[in-house]
Scaffold this active site. Structure first.
Site, PDB file in Angstrom:
ATOM      1  NE  ARG A  16      -3.686   0.325   1.809  1.00 41.36           N
ATOM      2  CZ  ARG A  16      -4.632   0.775   2.622  1.00 41.36           C
ATOM      3  NH1 ARG A  16      -5.112  -0.004   3.551  1.00 41.36           N
ATOM      4  NH2 ARG A  16      -5.079   1.991   2.496  1.00 41.36           N
ATOM      5  CB  CYS A  17       0.077   4.723  -1.107  1.00 42.37           C
ATOM      6  SG  CYS A  17      -1.163   5.337   0.066  1.00 42.37           S
ATOM      7  N   PRO A  18       2.705   4.543   0.994  1.00 37.19           N
ATOM      8  CG  PRO A  18       4.351   5.875   1.986  1.00 37.19           C
ATOM      9  CD  PRO A  18       3.169   4.992   2.317  1.00 37.19           C
ATOM     10  CG  ASP A  43      -1.948   1.786  -3.170  1.00 35.18           C
ATOM     11  OD1 ASP A  43      -2.031   1.534  -1.957  1.00 35.18           O
ATOM     12  OD2 ASP A  43      -2.466   2.806  -3.689  1.00 35.18           O
TER      13      ASP A  43
END
Lengths: 83, 378
Positions: A16-18, A43
């Site tokens: 998932r980000c980042p 993502d």
């Protein structure tokens, strides 16, 4: 001058980000200017954030495509901004 | 000690709103459509609210309609014009950064109308390309154009005058969403429909404003009711408090404008000194109280949580902080970093000391989150 023709791939699928950008930046640090690096991400934010990261770091996005359903590949050429 | 810096869309209740609300609870609790003394008293308060709002907006009283929320006002405005002008065509022209409520109302299928939207790009500062907007307005089959006065996520003001001129030339009605702007900057001059959000300027929740010029052709896409625009009517105390607070914030707007612009400038300068930071939105032509920035290699959810733990409430457009996985469509359309995003909106009650304490904490919080992600030195 770079001898690399095929980009090396950072597999950030499922992250998932980042984290996709963090992994890509870590890989970029090890490589010389002019290298090609490709990141695979699922993502949706990575699609926007990899180009933004490249702009902030002086790299150039040379390609972006959805290579499988929900999987985005973004390729960057490392520029003089690479650390 | 809590410091709330997430005042965009929901500002704390202004004292004038509270006083007006309490008064209207006593005097305006009855159904304003009834003919008895209690009903007439409520009707007087509701009429006074509409008259006051009309004066603040530069509208006529009969052009002002009150909804249950800003979202409901935007939905009704878009759907009514699409319905009324369906013979002219199905197209709604709007920038990519309009509120989701506008976009969703533009995309809803209506009986006999296949929805079509023409999305216009914005630049890196979040300003729509006025000439691209004008070109889209001149396409055949355009029912409606929509444009924010200013974007509430990044603060950038939009080229309203130019777009309004193009809309007039194309004979297309223009809906202006002043939801993030009214109460903070002067009301827009040119519009055919104008939506505003009392909760954003310190009024109560539970009321939205939609002004519609009498020249606009519209039709209902909902059941008929004695209240044609918003069936069932609106809370009289909420309407009365919305009008009273708009008068109050208009009275000291200039002083608040200078004070908050100075604080925002201090935030922009201070945040820019944190490494690998992008301060987004136009630096000059912007709302006086909103400031937005993104930190590279920072998880937005973790940063909001860290700041919350330290006593600061902030907003974020990062995907990990929203209920969906998609990041803010505004940041994405601008081409700026969507992760590690923080948005603050200063209220009239926000002090210099609040801002300074926040600016002292922020670099530490960013460093903690970067260290958690192993992103130091990248």
């Amino acid at each position: 001058m770079s001898e690399v023709t095929e980009p090396e791939t950072v597999d950030a699928r499922g992250l998932r980000c980042p984290l996709p950008v963090v992994r890509l930046a870590a890989a970029a640090r090890e490589r010389p200017d002019g290298s090609l690096l490709r990141v695979l991400a699922t993502d949706p934010a990575a699609r926007h954030d990899v180009p933004a990261w490249a702009r902030m770091r002086g790299h150039v996005v040379v390609g972006a495509a959805e290579v499988a359903t929900g999987v985005w590949a973004v390729t960057v050429r490392l520029g003089p901004g690479a650390r | 000690m809590r410091t709330h810096l997430d005042n965009g869309g929901d500002a704390p209740l202004h004292p004038a709103a509270r006083a007006a609300y309490l008064r209207a609870l006593d005097d305006g609790w009855a159904d304003p459509r009834r003919l008895h003394a209690e009903g007439r008293r409520a009707a007087v308060l509701l009429g006074a609210a509409r008259e006051s709002l009309a004066a603040s907006l530069g509208a006529r009283t009969e052009e002002v309609h009150l909804a249950a929320s800003h979202t409901a006002a935007l939905h009704a405005g878009v759907l009514a014009v699409r319905t009324g002008r369906r013979r002219r065509g199905p197209v709604v022209v709007l920038p990519r950064i309009e509120r989701a409520a506008v976009r969703h109302a533009a995309e809803l299928a209506l009986p006999g109308v296949e929805p079509r939207t023409e999305l216009v790009d914005v630049d890196r500062a979040g300003r729509v390309d006025a000439e691209a907007m004008a070109a889209a307005l001149a396409l055949p089959g355009v029912a409606l154009a929509c444009l924010q006065q200013a974007n509430g996520e990044v603060g950038t003001c939009q080229p309203l005058a130019r777009v309004a001129e193009a809309a007039r030339a194309a004979s297309v009605p223009l809906l202006v969403d002043a939801g993030a702007a009214l109460g903070h900057v002067p009301a827009p001059a040119a519009w055919d429909l104008l939506a505003a959000d009392p909760a954003d300027w310190g009024g109560p929740r539970g009321v939205g404003v939609l002004a519609v010029r009498s020249r606009v052709r519209w039709g209902r896409s909902w059941p008929q009711d004695p209240e044609p625009w918003f069936p069932g009517g609106v809370s009289v105390p909420a309407a009365f408090a919305a009008a009273a607070s708009l008068e109050a914030v208009t009275a000291d707007r200039q002083a608040e404008d200078e004070r908050r612009r100075a604080l925002v400038a201090r935030v922009r300068a201070s945040v820019a000194r944190i490494p690998d930071t992008e301060v987004v939105g136009d630096p000059q032509d912007r709302l006086p109280h909103v400031v937005t920035f993104s930190f590279l290699y920072v998880d937005g959810e973790a940063l909001v949580t860290e700041l919350d733990r330290a006593g600061f409430g902030v907003g974020s457009g990062s995907a990990c902080t929203a209920s969906t996985l998609e990041p803010s469509h505004v940041l994405a359309a601008m081409g700026v970093l969507t992760h590690g995003n923080v948005r603050i909106a200063l209220d009239r009650t926000t002090s210099e000391d609040d801002v300074d304490r926040f600016l002292a904490e922020l670099p530490r919080a960013v460093a903690r989150v970067r260290s958690m992600l192993g992103a130091e030195g990248l």
